[in-house]
Design an enzyme around this catalytic site. Sequence first.
Site, short mmCIF file in Angstrom:
data_model
loop_
_atom_site.label_atom_id
_atom_site.label_comp_id
_atom_site.label_asym_id
_atom_site.label_seq_id
_atom_site.Cartn_x
_atom_site.Cartn_y
_atom_site.Cartn_z
N ALA A 180 0.84 -1.19 0.00
CA ALA A 180 0.00 0.00 0.00
C ALA A 180 0.88 1.24 0.00
CB ALA A 180 -0.89 0.01 1.24
N GLU B 8 1.02 5.53 1.24
CA GLU B 8 0.44 6.51 2.17
C GLU B 8 0.18 7.89 1.58
OE1 GLU B 8 3.68 5.27 2.39
OE2 GLU B 8 5.08 6.86 2.98
N ASN B 9 -0.04 8.04 0.27
CA ASN B 9 -0.31 9.35 -0.33
C ASN B 9 -1.23 10.19 0.55
OD1 ASN B 9 0.81 8.12 -2.83
ND2 ASN B 9 -1.13 7.01 -2.76
N GLU C 234 -0.46 2.82 6.99
CA GLU C 234 -0.54 3.92 6.01
C GLU C 234 -1.17 5.15 6.67
OE1 GLU C 234 1.27 3.25 3.63
OE2 GLU C 234 1.21 1.07 3.77
N HIS D 33 1.30 7.01 8.77
CA HIS D 33 2.25 7.80 7.99
C HIS D 33 1.81 9.26 7.87
CE1 HIS D 33 5.54 5.39 6.57
NE2 HIS D 33 4.82 4.51 5.90
N1 B3K Z 1 5.90 3.88 1.51
C1 B3K Z 1 5.36 2.79 0.76
C2 B3K Z 1 6.37 1.96 0.07
C3 B3K Z 1 6.89 2.54 -1.19
C4 B3K Z 1 7.77 1.58 -1.91
C5 B3K Z 1 8.48 2.20 -3.06
N2 B3K Z 1 9.22 1.24 -3.82
C6 B3K Z 1 4.50 1.92 1.62
C7 B3K Z 1 4.73 1.97 3.07
O1 B3K Z 1 5.77 1.67 3.58
O2 B3K Z 1 3.84 2.37 3.77
ZN ZN Z 2 5.47 2.63 5.41
#
Ligand code: B3K
Ligand code: ZN
Length: 881
Positions: free
Chosen positions: A269, A271-272, A305, A308
């Site tokens: 997933a 976290e946008n 997420e 984040h």
């Molecule tokens: N931040 C994303 C992971 C992105 C991976 C890029 N190759 C998911 C997470 O750790 O929440």
């Molecule tokens: Zn993460």
Amino acid sequence: MRNDDAPLIRLEDYRPSDWLIDTVDLDISLHPQKTRVRALLALRPNPAGKSGAPLVLDGDELALKALSIDGKPLDAAAYTATPQALTIPSPPPHDFTLTVETEIDPSANTKLMGLYRSSRVYCTQCEADGFRRITYFLDRPDVMSVYTVRLEAAKAEAPVLLSNGNLVATGEVPGSDRHFAVWHDPHPKPAYLFALVGGALDHVRQPYVTADGHKVELAVYVEPGKADRAGWALDSLVRCMRWDEQVFGRNYDLDVFNVVAVSDFNMGAMENKGLNIFNDKYVLADPQTATDGDYASIEAIIAHEYFHNWTGNRITCRDWFQLCLKEGLTVFRDQEFSADERSRPVKRIADVRTLRSTQFSEDAGPLAHPVRPRAYKEINNFYTPTVYEKGAEVIRMLKVLIGDEAFRQGMDLYFERCDGTAATIEEFLACFAEASGQDLSHFARWYEQSGTPTIVASGRYDAKAKRYTLDLAQSTPPTPGQPEKAPVVLPISLGLVGTKGDLPLKTSSNAYAGDGLVVLDGPSLSITFDDVPEAPIPSLLRGFSAPARLELDLADADLLRLFSADSDSFNRWQALQSIATRALVAAGRPGADKQPLAATAAALGQALDAFLSAEGLADPAFAAQVLRLPAPADIAREIGRDVDPEAIFSAHRSLSGAVGKALIGHMPGLSAALATSGPYRADAASAGRRALRNELLGLAALAAPAKGADLCEEQFATADNLTDRLAALAAMTLIPSERRENLIARFAEAYAGEPLVLDKWLMAQALIAEPGTLDRVKKLMQHPVFSLGNPNRVRALIGGFAANLTQFNRPDGEGYAFVSDIVVALDRTNPQVASRLLGSFKSWRMLEPRRQRFAREALSTVARMPNLSRDVADIAERALA
Ligand code: B3K
Ligand code: ZN
């Protein structure tokens, strides 16, 4: 660019950007093949950068359509545009706006990075560097901007249009079949947090009011017809939002929070900001198509997420070397949430199993790297168990070392001081140093040094003086690039267990921090406890207080006493694991004597028998963990070199079978007592009962195959939920027979049209520890549900096979050849999934010489392929180094 030519990016070379982008206005007109992107960027020279510097924007496979500065088209001589970069050598020396138009083809984007369209849904993945596949940009996390996004699409194709932030306008495009939506995100963010979604989606929603009184509309979007599977995700979201308010004092900060499930996604997933995009595997759940494990993962990942939003989004990373700043911390937060929602000891055991199997193995092989790497060629290859799981352990240790109160104060300070910034590990640690008054400079070594420390412990009791002395020493093995290791700060939670439980701890040692905590921060230390009335058994590393290996030579009888008398649940569990591990390590060495295994089996059988009678029903989830022996791969890692997977596997089978035989008398009674009544419920207590029953079923399959097969068939036929049906299938895969093949076929019929369930079916078969599995997997690649284009299918079938200790490591090397061929094929379409798969070779150096030779050959064949992606070439190169 090939890996050998790819530059090595180093932490020490970090420089602030010469330019900043304060606002971004995006106008995106979605079309399956020709999506138009117009970006209006408000640029400003960065006071912290070089003045008069050229402007170099990142791109990746981009085609420039138009370019203007302050509204005036730019002369062709004033810039150069390649697919990888847009360079303006002499930009205005002051603030200006740049309008960049690009055209992209989302349908052709099989890398699933940037904007792509799959299963008729447009979506994006921009972390780490996917935004540059949408428009030219300063694609680095320390450039943070306020985004306004206008999305336009054909109404029929994409009735739902989502982006980050709050919805500010919608409308029809006059004289066309198109409509638009405008989203505004007031929180400055780096480009990697940008997201959009467009498609025909159903949703469930729920209003939420934050503790500080902000009204928020929560929604989970899924493929049409699947809204009845989105409830658990929404429910998990509500619970984790409340938890973050209560435990970390964090409130949500937008009017909407949207979660979207898509079926083609490179990882779990993302976290946008305000628009989390999920692999549908981690959203969709109902009792018929998701297991208890899925329910728990959905809860954990929804929380991860969401968390984040503060640890990652409001405070992001200055550069990608700081990745653990957001990931390790957020994993820690999601682990704590799950521990509070479920059983804390059981969660800790499960997390430590994962840590050991994924991170310890990474740390012991050629891909080892520090929690904060110092250099990389491809950042996407550093989203690893070391950054995530070991990163979380570092936070956990910090909390143990400075105490709960100072930890919370440090977090508050971090949120207050770093909010809205792109921060570093140093800034993070400074908050805790300040809050606790402790010097954390030595502790910071955890971020710099790779490798799993070993703690060697031994104790002696002086009956006359009533004194117990514990000698502790630490060492960390050399790892690639780091031959010399220094001692780290190891918080060792401990107790001295007497015949009637824990003995009081009295010592004048200044290594003792009180509350059962000893801090080992030098190479060794000796600590004496006074007034110890009887010879105790040391219970060390309680709760797994440090991510280390412990060597403590306790007799089986002492370990059994810890199992029955230790007040620490983790160490109770660990005691039996230690007994099994020691026996399996001894028996798993080539040519080893199997005799001691019989003795261990008897001892374990007896202990478990007594345990199940006394407390099997008291905490079934814990009992299920106790019953599960260390996996063959854990034993391989413990042996560490000259590993013969077959020898380990056969020792493991015989121990499991013998333990199963010892427990078989319990099974009917316990299984009946554990049966859950009424409709399926996903709560931890019900899941625990199913877990214990199914653990017993697996042991039965090994101990008494014919009877076991009966039980599996019966359970498959009568179960009302996927957890029990899948457990029946998994247990049946241990029994080579016609009956097994029939059950496999029936399972596929029962779940035709359910790709996520069939993933489990694919994986169960890929994990069969028999030589026929390779052919079976090749045949399954022809099954209609399988597609190399879908990451979940690849991870289930091919990833499953690569996790099959005996079959991936076949003595003829065919397992390696098969997986490496797929890596090469997959690299042409999806390098990230391909390089993850190649990571399955991470433990090849611990194997016996013949297998090593085959593995090296397979890796070298990959490394020699022309036109490899940077992702795959980087893994191949480091694995071979
Ligand atoms: N931040 C994303 C992971 C992105 C991976 C890029 N190759 C998911 C997470 O750790 O929440
Ligand atoms: Zn993460």
